[in-house]
Design a protein around this motif. Structure first.
Motif, short mmCIF file in Angstrom:
data_model
loop_
_atom_site.label_atom_id
_atom_site.label_comp_id
_atom_site.label_asym_id
_atom_site.label_seq_id
_atom_site.Cartn_x
_atom_site.Cartn_y
_atom_site.Cartn_z
N GLY A 1 -9.94 -3.56 -7.76
CA GLY A 1 -10.38 -2.33 -7.11
C GLY A 1 -9.48 -1.91 -5.96
N SER A 2 -8.96 -2.88 -5.22
CA SER A 2 -8.08 -2.55 -4.09
C SER A 2 -6.80 -1.87 -4.57
N ARG B 1 0.82 -1.22 0.00
CA ARG B 1 0.00 0.00 0.00
C ARG B 1 0.85 1.27 0.00
N GLY C 1 -3.42 7.54 -9.78
CA GLY C 1 -4.31 7.00 -10.80
C GLY C 1 -3.64 6.07 -11.78
N THR D 1 -10.82 2.89 -14.44
CA THR D 1 -11.83 2.90 -13.38
C THR D 1 -12.18 1.45 -13.07
N GLU D 2 -12.95 1.24 -12.00
CA GLU D 2 -13.30 -0.15 -11.64
C GLU D 2 -14.08 -0.84 -12.75
N LEU E 1 -6.60 -0.08 -7.50
CA LEU E 1 -7.03 1.25 -7.96
C LEU E 1 -7.23 2.20 -6.79
N ASP E 2 -7.85 1.72 -5.74
CA ASP E 2 -8.11 2.56 -4.57
C ASP E 2 -6.81 3.01 -3.89
N GLY E 3 -5.78 2.18 -3.96
CA GLY E 3 -4.52 2.50 -3.32
C GLY E 3 -3.59 3.38 -4.12
#
Length: 166
Positions: A63-64, A44, A72, A108-109, A66-68
């Motif tokens: 997604g995990s 992370r 971008g 994006t997701e 992308l979120d981290g």
């Protein structure tokens, strides 16, 4: 300021695309990735300092991840906006498309749904085969990569136009 790029692509593209990134931003760390497992192995803290660039890969970014990502991600998709998803060349040939191309978009997701940054289009030659169409698409995406590299290694997000997915 981010200090690394995760480059998600095949082994054949890793060396040349990494060299282009380093040419445009000396000192930038490029972390190679070829699979979902490679992406999930990035911790992370590292993700928070990275931008992800996916180049003609079928790997779906979790997604995990992308979120981290702190900066971008962008995908070089081997098909125009009218052909999101897998196997765009096959569908274009089936549809007897007269034009084709490649799309660069923010990841994006939802797969192949992010805002579009750039599109390279070309005419489909008469008698095109799956192989010839995919080679032409790859060549156009490589040119887009070269042109966009200075922006890809800058801290600002890439400009997103008003082109919509088909």
């Amino acid at each position: 300021m981010f200090d690394c790029v995760i480059l998600l692509t095949g082994p054949g593209e890793q060396a040349i695309l990494s060299a282009r990134l380093a040419e445009c931003r000396p000192g930038l760390a490029v972390l190679p990735a070829a699979s979902k497992a490679d992406l999930l192995s990035v911790d992370r803290r590292t993700l928070a300092r990275c931008r992800l660039i996916a180049f003609t890969t079928s790997v779906v970014v979790p997604g995990s991840v992308l979120d981290g990502l702190g900066y971008g991600g962008y995908n070089f998709h081997p098909g125009p906006p009218e052909y999101p998803g897998l196997s765009p060349s096959q569908f274009a040939l089936y549809d007897r498309a007269t034009t084709f191309g490649g799309t660069v978009h923010r990841i994006t997701e939802r797969v192949d749904a992010g805002p579009i940054v750039a599109v390279a289009r070309f005419g489909v030659p008469a008698g095109a085969t799956l192989y010839s169409l995919e080679i032409a698409t790859f060549q156009h995406l490589a040119r887009l990569f070269w042109a966009l590299t200075p922006a890809l290694v800058a801290d600002a997000p890439l400009h997103e136009g008003d082109i919509e997915w088909g």
